[in-house]
Design a protein around this motif. Sequence first.
Motif, PDB file in Angstrom:
ATOM      1  N   SER A  60       0.781  -1.240   0.000  1.00 32.59           N
ATOM      2  CA  SER A  60       0.000   0.000   0.000  1.00 32.59           C
ATOM      3  C   SER A  60       0.816   1.296   0.000  1.00 32.59           C
ATOM      4  O   SER A  60       0.251   2.362  -0.180  1.00 32.59           O
ATOM      5  CB  SER A  60      -0.950   0.014   1.202  1.00 32.59           C
ATOM      6  N   LEU A  61       2.129   1.230   0.191  1.00 35.33           N
ATOM      7  CA  LEU A  61       2.944   2.442   0.295  1.00 35.33           C
ATOM      8  C   LEU A  61       4.027   2.473  -0.783  1.00 35.33           C
ATOM      9  O   LEU A  61       4.607   1.446  -1.130  1.00 35.33           O
ATOM     10  CB  LEU A  61       3.577   2.544   1.681  1.00 35.33           C
ATOM     11  N   ASP A  62       4.326   3.678  -1.263  1.00 36.20           N
ATOM     12  CA  ASP A  62       5.335   3.855  -2.310  1.00 36.20           C
ATOM     13  C   ASP A  62       6.756   3.977  -1.763  1.00 36.20           C
ATOM     14  O   ASP A  62       7.710   3.566  -2.421  1.00 36.20           O
ATOM     15  CB  ASP A  62       5.031   5.126  -3.117  1.00 36.20           C
ATOM     16  N   LEU A  63       6.885   4.584  -0.620  1.00 32.99           N
ATOM     17  CA  LEU A  63       8.197   4.880  -0.049  1.00 32.99           C
ATOM     18  C   LEU A  63       8.105   4.759   1.459  1.00 32.99           C
ATOM     19  O   LEU A  63       7.155   5.255   2.075  1.00 32.99           O
ATOM     20  CB  LEU A  63       8.622   6.312  -0.426  1.00 32.99           C
ATOM     21  N   ILE A  64       9.104   4.094   2.045  1.00 33.65           N
ATOM     22  CA  ILE A  64       9.194   4.013   3.507  1.00 33.65           C
ATOM     23  C   ILE A  64      10.604   4.429   3.896  1.00 33.65           C
ATOM     24  O   ILE A  64      11.589   3.949   3.334  1.00 33.65           O
ATOM     25  CB  ILE A  64       8.877   2.608   4.039  1.00 33.65           C
ATOM     26  N   VAL A  65      10.680   5.355   4.851  1.00 33.37           N
ATOM     27  CA  VAL A  65      11.962   5.802   5.378  1.00 33.37           C
ATOM     28  C   VAL A  65      11.983   5.567   6.884  1.00 33.37           C
ATOM     29  O   VAL A  65      10.940   5.541   7.536  1.00 33.37           O
ATOM     30  CB  VAL A  65      12.236   7.300   5.068  1.00 33.37           C
ATOM     31  N   CYS A  66      13.179   5.372   7.397  1.00 38.93           N
ATOM     32  CA  CYS A  66      13.357   5.370   8.850  1.00 38.93           C
ATOM     33  C   CYS A  66      14.753   5.890   9.142  1.00 38.93           C
ATOM     34  O   CYS A  66      15.667   5.754   8.334  1.00 38.93           O
ATOM     35  CB  CYS A  66      13.098   4.005   9.475  1.00 38.93           C
ATOM     36  N   SER A  67      14.881   6.521  10.274  1.00 43.54           N
ATOM     37  CA  SER A  67      16.147   7.123  10.656  1.00 43.54           C
ATOM     38  C   SER A  67      16.381   6.875  12.141  1.00 43.54           C
ATOM     39  O   SER A  67      15.569   7.288  12.976  1.00 43.54           O
ATOM     40  CB  SER A  67      16.108   8.627  10.365  1.00 43.54           C
ATOM     41  N   GLU A  68      17.473   6.193  12.417  1.00 41.41           N
ATOM     42  CA  GLU A  68      17.847   5.897  13.800  1.00 41.41           C
ATOM     43  C   GLU A  68      16.725   5.164  14.524  1.00 41.41           C
ATOM     44  O   GLU A  68      16.391   5.467  15.665  1.00 41.41           O
ATOM     45  CB  GLU A  68      18.224   7.184  14.544  1.00 41.41           C
ATOM     46  N   VAL A  69      16.146   4.172  13.849  1.00 38.08           N
ATOM     47  CA  VAL A  69      15.052   3.390  14.410  1.00 38.08           C
ATOM     48  C   VAL A  69      15.484   1.949  14.638  1.00 38.08           C
ATOM     49  O   VAL A  69      15.361   1.420  15.740  1.00 38.08           O
ATOM     50  CB  VAL A  69      13.808   3.439  13.486  1.00 38.08           C
ATOM     51  N   LEU A  70      15.982   1.291  13.590  1.00 39.75           N
ATOM     52  CA  LEU A  70      16.295  -0.131  13.681  1.00 39.75           C
ATOM     53  C   LEU A  70      17.311  -0.431  14.781  1.00 39.75           C
ATOM     54  O   LEU A  70      17.221  -1.472  15.439  1.00 39.75           O
ATOM     55  CB  LEU A  70      16.807  -0.657  12.341  1.00 39.75           C
ATOM     56  N   GLU A  71      18.243   0.484  14.999  1.00 38.68           N
ATOM     57  CA  GLU A  71      19.278   0.232  16.012  1.00 38.68           C
ATOM     58  C   GLU A  71      18.719   0.162  17.429  1.00 38.68           C
ATOM     59  O   GLU A  71      19.377  -0.331  18.333  1.00 38.68           O
ATOM     60  CB  GLU A  71      20.363   1.303  15.937  1.00 38.68           C
ATOM     61  N   HIS A  72      17.486   0.615  17.605  1.00 38.93           N
ATOM     62  CA  HIS A  72      16.854   0.581  18.924  1.00 38.93           C
ATOM     63  C   HIS A  72      15.884  -0.588  19.082  1.00 38.93           C
ATOM     64  O   HIS A  72      15.276  -0.738  20.136  1.00 38.93           O
ATOM     65  CB  HIS A  72      16.118   1.895  19.195  1.00 38.93           C
ATOM     66  N   LEU A  73      15.730  -1.390  18.050  1.00 45.22           N
ATOM     67  CA  LEU A  73      14.789  -2.504  18.089  1.00 45.22           C
ATOM     68  C   LEU A  73      15.519  -3.812  18.374  1.00 45.22           C
ATOM     69  O   LEU A  73      16.535  -4.106  17.738  1.00 45.22           O
ATOM     70  CB  LEU A  73      14.042  -2.617  16.757  1.00 45.22           C
ATOM     71  N   HIS A  74      14.971  -4.600  19.263  1.00 41.06           N
ATOM     72  CA  HIS A  74      15.571  -5.907  19.561  1.00 41.06           C
ATOM     73  C   HIS A  74      15.396  -6.877  18.396  1.00 41.06           C
ATOM     74  O   HIS A  74      16.219  -7.745  18.173  1.00 41.06           O
ATOM     75  CB  HIS A  74      14.956  -6.503  20.827  1.00 41.06           C
ATOM     76  N   HIS A  75      14.302  -6.725  17.659  1.00 43.11           N
ATOM     77  CA  HIS A  75      13.981  -7.630  16.554  1.00 43.11           C
ATOM     78  C   HIS A  75      13.876  -6.831  15.252  1.00 43.11           C
ATOM     79  O   HIS A  75      12.828  -6.789  14.615  1.00 43.11           O
ATOM     80  CB  HIS A  75      12.688  -8.383  16.849  1.00 43.11           C
ATOM     81  N   TYR A  76      14.967  -6.184  14.877  1.00 46.58           N
ATOM     82  CA  TYR A  76      14.976  -5.320  13.693  1.00 46.58           C
ATOM     83  C   TYR A  76      14.590  -6.101  12.442  1.00 46.58           C
ATOM     84  O   TYR A  76      13.964  -5.555  11.542  1.00 46.58           O
ATOM     85  CB  TYR A  76      16.328  -4.627  13.521  1.00 46.58           C
ATOM     86  N   ASN A  77      14.930  -7.398  12.375  1.00 45.84           N
ATOM     87  CA  ASN A  77      14.577  -8.202  11.217  1.00 45.84           C
ATOM     88  C   ASN A  77      13.060  -8.253  11.017  1.00 45.84           C
ATOM     89  O   ASN A  77      12.570  -8.175   9.891  1.00 45.84           O
ATOM     90  CB  ASN A  77      15.134  -9.618  11.360  1.00 45.84           C
ATOM     91  N   ASP A  78      12.319  -8.350  12.114  1.00 41.42           N
ATOM     92  CA  ASP A  78      10.856  -8.372  12.026  1.00 41.42           C
ATOM     93  C   ASP A  78      10.318  -7.049  11.473  1.00 41.42           C
ATOM     94  O   ASP A  78       9.343  -7.034  10.718  1.00 41.42           O
ATOM     95  CB  ASP A  78      10.233  -8.656  13.391  1.00 41.42           C
ATOM     96  N   ALA A  79      10.946  -5.944  11.848  1.00 45.62           N
ATOM     97  CA  ALA A  79      10.527  -4.638  11.338  1.00 45.62           C
ATOM     98  C   ALA A  79      10.824  -4.524   9.840  1.00 45.62           C
ATOM     99  O   ALA A  79       9.996  -4.017   9.076  1.00 45.62           O
ATOM    100  CB  ALA A  79      11.210  -3.516  12.110  1.00 45.62           C
ATOM    101  N   VAL A  80      11.973  -5.000   9.405  1.00 46.00           N
ATOM    102  CA  VAL A  80      12.320  -4.954   7.977  1.00 46.00           C
ATOM    103  C   VAL A  80      11.336  -5.817   7.177  1.00 46.00           C
ATOM    104  O   VAL A  80      10.883  -5.426   6.100  1.00 46.00           O
ATOM    105  CB  VAL A  80      13.787  -5.389   7.747  1.00 46.00           C
TER     106      VAL A  80
END
Length: 186
Positions: free
Chosen positions: A69-89
């Motif tokens: 549903s989305l054309d572009l997704i950005v994140c900045s200084e987010v994944l490094e704070h997640l324990h399960h960054y793979n799930d977010a990706v």
Amino acid sequence: PMLDVGGGEGRHIFGIMQNYPEMKCIGLDMDDDSLIKAEEGYEFFESISNAGAEFLKGSAYSLPFQNNSLDLIVCSEVLEHLHHYNDAVKEIHRVLKPGGKFLCLEFSKVQNDNFRKVYREYSKLIPKIGELVVGEKEPYEYLVESIDKFINQEELLDCMNKNNFIKCKYRNFNGGIVAIHSGWKI
């Protein structure tokens, strides 16, 4: 539409609105105070955007959007704070449209050995500077620790590839202190 995951007070959205006034922008964050500040900032930027923006409370682990549903997704200084960054990706990939792009700016690993030594020593000063300037060192200790524990550039590239992004690449800035990763969904 464009989504800023962990968009905080909206600084990326406002920059995009200035350059792409026809793009619908959505900010997502877990922090109520940041979302309130983003809404306040939007009142100013509303006059320059034709498509508008909205700010939602939510998690990178469970994005409140339909598949593709989305054309572009950005994140900045987010994944490094997640324990399960793979799930977010993986979740980011789910909601991107085919042909959509993912851009991710994170603190990374310094590439040059000599510069890495200097940067490590400087990093030890960050909590002390925080304590002097704002009266708190704990948030800055957390910041330094989360950056240190986060994966390196190649590992994040591998995570993106394993989650079905294509044409993945990254670009280091300041010797690798930060890097921008990008990938496409087909």
